[in-house]
Design an enzyme around this catalytic site. Sequence first.
Site, short mmCIF file in Angstrom:
data_model
loop_
_atom_site.label_atom_id
_atom_site.label_comp_id
_atom_site.label_asym_id
_atom_site.label_seq_id
_atom_site.Cartn_x
_atom_site.Cartn_y
_atom_site.Cartn_z
N HIS A 44 -12.95 -18.84 50.41
CA HIS A 44 -14.29 -19.25 50.01
C HIS A 44 -14.52 -20.69 50.41
CE1 HIS A 44 -12.50 -19.12 45.64
NE2 HIS A 44 -11.70 -19.75 46.44
N CYS A 66 -12.20 -13.68 46.67
CA CYS A 66 -11.22 -14.19 45.70
C CYS A 66 -11.16 -13.40 44.38
CB CYS A 66 -11.46 -15.68 45.47
SG CYS A 66 -9.98 -16.48 44.83
N1 GLN Z 1 -7.67 -15.24 39.14
C1 GLN Z 1 -7.75 -15.85 40.39
C2 GLN Z 1 -6.51 -16.61 40.79
O1 GLN Z 1 -5.66 -15.99 41.35
C3 GLN Z 1 -9.05 -16.36 40.73
C4 GLN Z 1 -9.12 -17.34 41.83
C5 GLN Z 1 -10.43 -17.65 42.38
O2 GLN Z 1 -11.40 -16.84 42.41
N2 GLN Z 1 -10.50 -18.85 42.88
O3 GLN Z 1 -6.32 -17.78 40.54
#
Ligand code: GLN
Length: 250
Positions: free
Chosen positions: A194, A93
């Site tokens: 995740h 992510c």
């Molecule tokens: N900046 C990210 C998003 O697109 C991070 C998301 C995450 O790691 N859950 O929201």
Amino acid sequence: MKIRMGHLYPDYLNIYADRGNVAVLARRASLRGHELVVEAIGFGNDLQPGAHDLLYIGGGQDREQALVAGDLAAKAVAIESAVAAGAALLAVCGGYQLLGRGYRGLRGADLPGVGLFPHETVAGERRMIGDVLLECELEPGKRRTIAGFENHAGRTRLDTGAEPLGRVVAGFGNDGESGYEGCRVGRAIGTYLHGPLLPRNPWLADWLLAQALAHAAETEPPELEPLDDTLEANAHAVSAQRARARGGRF
Ligand code: GLN
């Protein structure tokens, strides 16, 4: 054997218990007689060439990403060289976004990336939240599924010709429209999934361990002895079912 893992910014990038992935890798390694030795890599710590068989970076909100982005980008050459030399890598992510060329948040944050993965990410108004099911083929002829959970505002666009991690069966994936999820460069994989990812996809944990062992022993990835994965298979089935029932909808 010892499998040397570098865990990037464990105190900053660890939402949805992404750290659980490390526990799975350690346990599955030890059940095969190997030891996962984990080194935390944080601000100002250099990545020594050849020092790691496996690198791991978890997810984080825009705020945490903004804190680490500059320091991480300064490690770009070291990370790219490690992967080019055959080290395995898992990025989840927020970490996945920062290993691309960059991430532009909703409120204007324009974060530099490492440039390992050929992609760019720009946040959209609506978050893409839900269960996901992917189909992937990391080795030709071996088609398998990955089940997980996604929650991101970022839309990640892969460059033409880039290799995704998998095809979206249910869920949003990289950008909610391409039909692809994640990215792969050699033994490095990045994904939005995740929650944590590896407990319900044990074959992927073993794939990463085999790649890391191949780097450690300078051999082909070994065949790992199978384990009793009954519980893991159940978790995968529940997760896959949820994704089919309600993944990928705003
Ligand atoms: N900046 C990210 C998003 O697109 C991070 C998301 C995450 O790691 N859950 O929201």
